[in-house]
Design an enzyme around this catalytic site. Sequence first.
Site, PDB file in Angstrom:
ATOM      1  N   GLY A 355      22.556   0.068   3.354  1.00 24.75           N
ATOM      2  CA  GLY A 355      22.480  -1.241   2.717  1.00 24.75           C
ATOM      3  C   GLY A 355      21.058  -1.718   2.725  1.00 24.75           C
ATOM      4  O   GLY A 355      20.130  -0.942   2.964  1.00 24.75           O
ATOM      5  N   GLY A 356      20.906  -3.018   2.463  1.00 28.66           N
ATOM      6  CA  GLY A 356      19.584  -3.593   2.390  1.00 28.66           C
ATOM      7  C   GLY A 356      18.785  -3.358   3.666  1.00 28.66           C
ATOM      8  O   GLY A 356      17.576  -3.209   3.640  1.00 28.66           O
ATOM      9  N   GLY A 358      19.211  -0.836   5.946  1.00 31.54           N
ATOM     10  CA  GLY A 358      19.001   0.536   6.406  1.00 31.54           C
ATOM     11  C   GLY A 358      20.275   1.349   6.375  1.00 31.54           C
ATOM     12  O   GLY A 358      21.290   0.923   5.844  1.00 31.54           O
ATOM     13  N   LYS A 373      22.371   2.057  13.502  1.00 28.09           N
ATOM     14  CA  LYS A 373      21.716   1.588  12.284  1.00 28.09           C
ATOM     15  C   LYS A 373      20.230   1.868  12.391  1.00 28.09           C
ATOM     16  O   LYS A 373      19.580   1.469  13.350  1.00 28.09           O
ATOM     17  CB  LYS A 373      21.984   0.094  12.130  1.00 28.09           C
ATOM     18  CG  LYS A 373      21.252  -0.516  10.965  1.00 28.09           C
ATOM     19  CD  LYS A 373      21.758  -1.901  10.639  1.00 28.09           C
ATOM     20  CE  LYS A 373      22.882  -1.801   9.663  1.00 28.09           C
ATOM     21  NZ  LYS A 373      23.298  -3.036   9.042  1.00 28.09           N
ATOM     22  N   ASP A 470      23.575 -14.142   7.088  1.00 22.34           N
ATOM     23  CA  ASP A 470      23.992 -13.183   6.063  1.00 22.34           C
ATOM     24  C   ASP A 470      25.500 -12.911   6.157  1.00 22.34           C
ATOM     25  O   ASP A 470      25.935 -11.774   6.200  1.00 22.34           O
ATOM     26  CB  ASP A 470      23.167 -11.894   6.183  1.00 22.34           C
ATOM     27  CG  ASP A 470      23.082 -11.136   4.855  1.00 22.34           C
ATOM     28  OD1 ASP A 470      23.525 -11.698   3.823  1.00 22.34           O
ATOM     29  OD2 ASP A 470      22.592 -10.002   4.849  1.00 22.34           O
TER      30      ASP A 470
HETATM   31  C1  LIG Z   1      25.007  -0.965  -5.830  1.00 19.01           C
HETATM   32  O1  LIG Z   1      24.916  -0.942  -7.221  1.00 19.01           O
HETATM   33  C2  LIG Z   1      25.327  -2.146  -7.847  1.00 19.01           C
HETATM   34  C3  LIG Z   1      25.218  -1.943  -9.340  1.00 19.01           C
HETATM   35  O2  LIG Z   1      26.043  -0.892  -9.739  1.00 19.01           O
HETATM   36  C4  LIG Z   1      24.435  -3.281  -7.398  1.00 19.01           C
HETATM   37  O3  LIG Z   1      24.884  -4.487  -7.980  1.00 19.01           O
HETATM   38  C5  LIG Z   1      24.525  -3.394  -5.900  1.00 19.01           C
HETATM   39  O4  LIG Z   1      23.637  -4.380  -5.456  1.00 19.01           O
HETATM   40  C6  LIG Z   1      24.140  -2.075  -5.280  1.00 19.01           C
HETATM   41  N1  LIG Z   1      24.337  -2.172  -3.838  1.00 19.01           N
HETATM   42  C7  LIG Z   1      23.387  -1.835  -2.974  1.00 19.01           C
HETATM   43  C8  LIG Z   1      23.742  -1.976  -1.536  1.00 19.01           C
HETATM   44  O5  LIG Z   1      22.301  -1.431  -3.331  1.00 19.01           O
END
Ligand SMILES: *[C@@H]1O[C@H](CO)[C@@H](O)[C@H](O)[C@H]1NC(C)=O
Length: 638
Positions: A355-356, A358, A373, A470
């Site tokens: 995710g954002g 890691g 993580k 968050d």
């Molecule tokens: C995954 O991809 C979608 C678009 O298909 C996007 O909206 C979403 O933010 C992405 N999630 C991550 C964790 O990058």
Amino acid sequence: MRALFHLIVLLAVVFVEASASDGIDDFTYHGFGSANVSLDGVAEISPNGLLKLTNSSTQGKGHAFYPRPLRFRAASGGGVSSFSTTFVFAIVSEFSDLSGHGLAFTLSPSRGRPWSLTQQYLGLFNISDNGDASNHVFAVELDTVQSAEFDDINDNHVGIDVNGLRSSSSAPASFFSEETGRYANLTLMSGDPMQVWIEYDDAEKLLNVTLSSTGAPKPRRPLLSSAFDLSSVVFDSMYVGFSAATGQVITNHYVLGWSFKMNGEARPLDPTRLPPLPARAPRRRGKLLVAMVSLVCALFLATVASGTVGCYLRGKMFEEILEDWEATYASHRFSYRELYMATKCFSDKRLLGAGGFGRVYRGSRNSTEIAVKKVSRESEQGMKEFVAEIVSIGQLRHRNLVSLLGYCRRKGELLLVYEFMPNGSLDKLLFDQPPKSALGWSQRFRIIKGIALALHYLHEGWEQVVIHRDVKASNILLDGEMNGRLGDFGLARLHDHGGDPRTTRVVGTLGYLAPEVPMTGKATTSTDVFAFGVLVLEIACGRRTVEAQGPPEQQASEVVLVDWVWQCCGRGAILEASDPKLGGNYVVEEMELALRLGLICSHPEPATRPSMRQVIRYLEEDAPLPEMSKDGGAITAS
Ligand SMILES: *[C@@H]1O[C@H](CO)[C@@H](O)[C@H](O)[C@H]1NC(C)=O
Ligand SMILES: *[C@@H]1O[C@H](CO)[C@@H](O)[C@H](O)[C@H]1NC(C)=O
Ligand SMILES: *[C@@H]1O[C@H](CO)[C@@H](O)[C@H](O)[C@H]1NC(C)=O
Ligand SMILES: *[C@@H]1O[C@H](CO)[C@@H](O)[C@H](O)[C@H]1NC(C)=O
Ligand SMILES: *[C@@H]1O[C@H](CO)[C@@H](O)[C@H](O)[C@H]1NC(C)=O
């Protein structure tokens, strides 16, 4: 009369066919030197015209798309066009028996897949959107790694993927041989060029995928012939192209030539006109090498254990950062070596999510399961404060919080160790499930209550106020008994400490951010309450807070969940907002309470939002919810 009717039907059919065959999209590239393709990621075109989707970097992804969208429906709402395509590719790895992931031909609503991940995600999807029907992505994958999480059949297969990486149909890479009358195996990662044909027949609703070595005629029988209806996948217009991704092993994914035709057979490729592949360096045996390295490793560990040599090597491989001030936290500190062993060298197979913040790996240590993580961090600034904070946060214990067990530091990397939650995250159970396996209402209501208790504990139950920052569905994890547990608390602080002081970064997730946050830049208990309100609405409605509707090229109109629930509420029909997947199986009072509570908590006016203490009273029905309106705030606060 009847004859006339038939005539009309016949004319209609003729008309549709004629207009469908209007599609003039037909192109053939022998090499890409003069081709107009749109590249992104690490993709490039080499001077001799090879399309190189991935270069010699690990963890890379690359895309190449035909620059214009192609019309897949002659008329909006009409039938999908048939198409046919063929291409020649080669997967060249630094090893002869190990390769970095794979390559896919794809139809996508966008020219590129910006959010996608590398490795087994093939540059097509990410963890959260994998399998999501709103992706509108079709792909044929040529996959060289077996990913257990997608039920891959082996590490050398061809698969048909719709909106996700769990193939609807797949087969070991092979071709039908006329001589033997059987399928003969091919090795995708051999480095030799191979040809693929993909043909979709909309009248028959049939998709064929055929593989062979280049130069050989097209085999008479396809490798995959699958009943398939493209109409639910494609928009009226789509981009066509390729995607490839690598992981730890350096691999080049090449496309040498490509031909495509809408409503007809793609022109054949002439193998003599394709650009040559670069001369190949002799390749090592990867698996053997890995085995040897492990053996050497084991030997070293044995010598290390016997306390003789190997200090230097151990130092390099398991190097950590340990400063004097950390002595106080020794009991919260894990050694890198320990985490490395627990996660089996951070293997892809143990990846739980990314995710954002890691990547998260599953590990086992002294027969207990943990989640590790890995957070990458360039700056060491503010680390001392942050570690102090996570250690103190690590003392927080609540049955609805995911416990933070400890940490470890390396150059540019911070590792956080949590309890392992076997049932994954709430967003997966809420949004990505078919109706029959949707989470039931009693479980959902229990999760809402659990998270309310956890937030109340963070806000008031401890010596200092802890703001989560968050709260969102993907941060709610479910333990073995399906209790909702709030995870990742305090991690958002990481961006505050030691962040670039010139840019004030708004931390949080779009859709869950209270409207005052971008203005004040400050997170408060009330902004946590806002996010909690949005979460409650998502749980009750079974919809994401912001959902795009309609095809992306038509400037997707976004439906904001909160606004929509307000509309239902305004019409006096708030229950219409409840999740249709529940099929009406819920306690009406609880559903209404949840929806109205969600609205109050996510009220635009901070002063109108209740505290978590009040929220718990409402949920326990110790106090009635105040009547309220969207703009006027509370009408009567009782
Ligand atoms: C995954 O991809 C979608 C678009 O298909 C996007 O909206 C979403 O933010 C992405 N999630 C991550 C964790 O990058
Ligand atoms: C691969 O491509 C990326 C992006 O174009 C570039 O930054 C990187 O240096 C390249 N790596 C190699 C080994 O060529
Ligand atoms: C490539 O195609 C795009 C989209 O059709 C077009 O805008 C661009 O001018 C083309 N470039 C060349 C060099 O033909
Ligand atoms: C071809 O590959 C399949 C799957 O990997 C394997 O089961 C089979 O034995 C192979 N056949 C031959 C002739 O090598
Ligand atoms: C797909 O394969 C089947 C089985 O070999 C064949 O009957 C059919 O004509 C093929 N369709 C296309 C569009 O190639």
